[in-house]
Design an enzyme around this catalytic site. Structure first.
Site, PDB file in Angstrom:
ATOM      1  N   VAL A  26       1.018  -1.757  -0.770  1.00  0.00           N
ATOM      2  CA  VAL A  26       0.019  -0.752  -0.430  1.00  0.00           C
ATOM      3  C   VAL A  26      -0.487  -0.117  -1.722  1.00  0.00           C
ATOM      4  CG1 VAL A  26       0.937  -0.276   1.860  1.00  0.00           C
ATOM      5  CG2 VAL A  26       1.769   1.038  -0.086  1.00  0.00           C
ATOM      6  N   LYS A  27      -1.785   0.162  -1.755  1.00  0.00           N
ATOM      7  CA  LYS A  27      -2.401   0.798  -2.926  1.00  0.00           C
ATOM      8  C   LYS A  27      -2.648   2.263  -2.602  1.00  0.00           C
ATOM      9  CE  LYS A  27      -6.039   0.247  -6.357  1.00  0.00           C
ATOM     10  NZ  LYS A  27      -6.082   1.688  -6.625  1.00  0.00           N
ATOM     11  N   LEU A  28      -2.042   3.149  -3.377  1.00  0.00           N
ATOM     12  CA  LEU A  28      -2.112   4.578  -3.115  1.00  0.00           C
ATOM     13  C   LEU A  28      -3.107   5.237  -4.061  1.00  0.00           C
ATOM     14  CD1 LEU A  28       1.722   5.195  -2.719  1.00  0.00           C
ATOM     15  CD2 LEU A  28       0.033   4.718  -0.933  1.00  0.00           C
ATOM     16  N   GLU A 176      -5.236   3.586   0.059  1.00  0.00           N
ATOM     17  CA  GLU A 176      -6.528   3.199  -0.504  1.00  0.00           C
ATOM     18  C   GLU A 176      -6.842   1.723  -0.316  1.00  0.00           C
ATOM     19  OE1 GLU A 176      -8.863   4.088  -4.699  1.00  0.00           O
ATOM     20  OE2 GLU A 176      -6.720   3.628  -4.720  1.00  0.00           O
ATOM     21  N   GLY A 177      -5.829   0.882  -0.227  1.00  0.00           N
ATOM     22  CA  GLY A 177      -6.076  -0.546  -0.098  1.00  0.00           C
ATOM     23  C   GLY A 177      -4.777  -1.320  -0.247  1.00  0.00           C
TER      24      GLY A 177
END
Length: 290
Positions: A26-28, A176-177
């Site tokens: 997960v992109k934070l 975020e992505g």
């Protein structure tokens, strides 16, 4: 390792890669940070290479539980009352004086979400494959106190699970992505293609104030961002450069972005759409001419 560490960066792609040699994280939406546990204490390094220990003192204190000789790559994040990751809160902390940062930390403590190990007490691990570095990171963090704000990023080797995260965690938690990392790859600075990312982002309109390259085939555009900064875009595709070139009226002088990049300024009004999610770090992706 020498301070400051050069960091790995992810390339933006329209969709996640497929195959058995990818892991998905997960992109934070936080503040990129290298955490150094030295023999003398803890130092925190921003993406730019600056020492930001003074404004992230709560994370520096937590970092003392790491064994000396550890260097981690990760993201400092702050959650809001509704449980979402709030970039505004992170931005406020990063821009604070040390005294104000301490007040903010008492109200909203930060978490450090680690996603890679660069060095362990045994030595430099950057040449080792991502899969080995990931396992070493999890083993390291398992030895920290139960209430530590230092945590490992969520990751999976199942692409469908990663897509579920992408589709469901954005609105609820502010994810975020997704970043895909090749499991066999070493940790290399810059954009090498071993890290790929997809992100939730909308387009915004922005003014073109200049270009690099030739006016008849511009290589990149100088864009004025909503906060007033001027930044160079990523390299334009040939088709997009061909459409934009006739609109550019170059001036006979040079200008410079806040980062020191030179460009040729233009006259008149040229507006393009850029991916909003690419502007925060002044790395701008142009998608179309308006």
């Amino acid at each position: 390792m020498d301070w400051p560490a050069s960091i790995a960066l992810a390339q933006s792609v329209p969709e996640l890669p497929t195959g058995t040699d990818w892991s998905y994280e997960v992109k934070l939406d936080g503040h990129r940070m290298i955490m150094w546990r030295t023999d003398d204490g803890v130092r925190l390094q921003a993406r730019s290479g600056r020492d930001v220990t003074a404004v992230w003192g709560d994370l520096a204190v937590a970092g003392h539980h790491l064994p000396a000789g550890t260097v981690l790559d990760g993201e400092a994040v702050i959650t809001t009352e509704d449980g979402r990751i709030g970039f505004e809160a992170v931005q406020a902390r990063a821009a604070s004086s040390p005294a104000r940062a301490r007040r903010l930390a008492s109200q909203r403590p930060a978490h450090y979400i680690a996603f890679d190990a660069l060095q362990l007490p045994s030595g430099n691990v950057r040449p080792r494959p991502y899969s080995e570095r990931r396992a070493a990171l999890l083993n390291l963090l398992a030895g920290l106190p139960a209430n530590t704000p230092i945590q490992a990023v969520s990751a999976t080797t199942d692409r469908d699970t990663a897509l579920t995260w992408y589709n469901t965690l954005h609105n609820k938690h502010g994810v975020e992505g997704i970043v895909a990392k090749r499991t066999t790859s070493p940790y290399r600075a810059g954009r090498t293609g071993a890290w790929l990312k997809i992100r939730h982002a909308d387009t915004i309109e922005a003014a073109v104030v200049g270009f690099t390259g030739a006016a008849r085939q511009p290589r990149a555009l100088a864009i004025r961002l909503p906060d007033g900064r001027v930044a160079l875009s990523q390299r334009l595709s040939t088709a997009l450069a061909t459409r934009i070139a006739p609109r550019l009226v170059p001036q006979s002088r040079r200008a410079y972005t806040q980062g020191g990049d030179a460009y040729t300024p233009v006259s008149g009004e040229v507006v393009v759409e850029v991916v909003a999610g690419t502007t925060r770090h002044a790395v701008v992706t142009v998608v179309r001419l308006r």
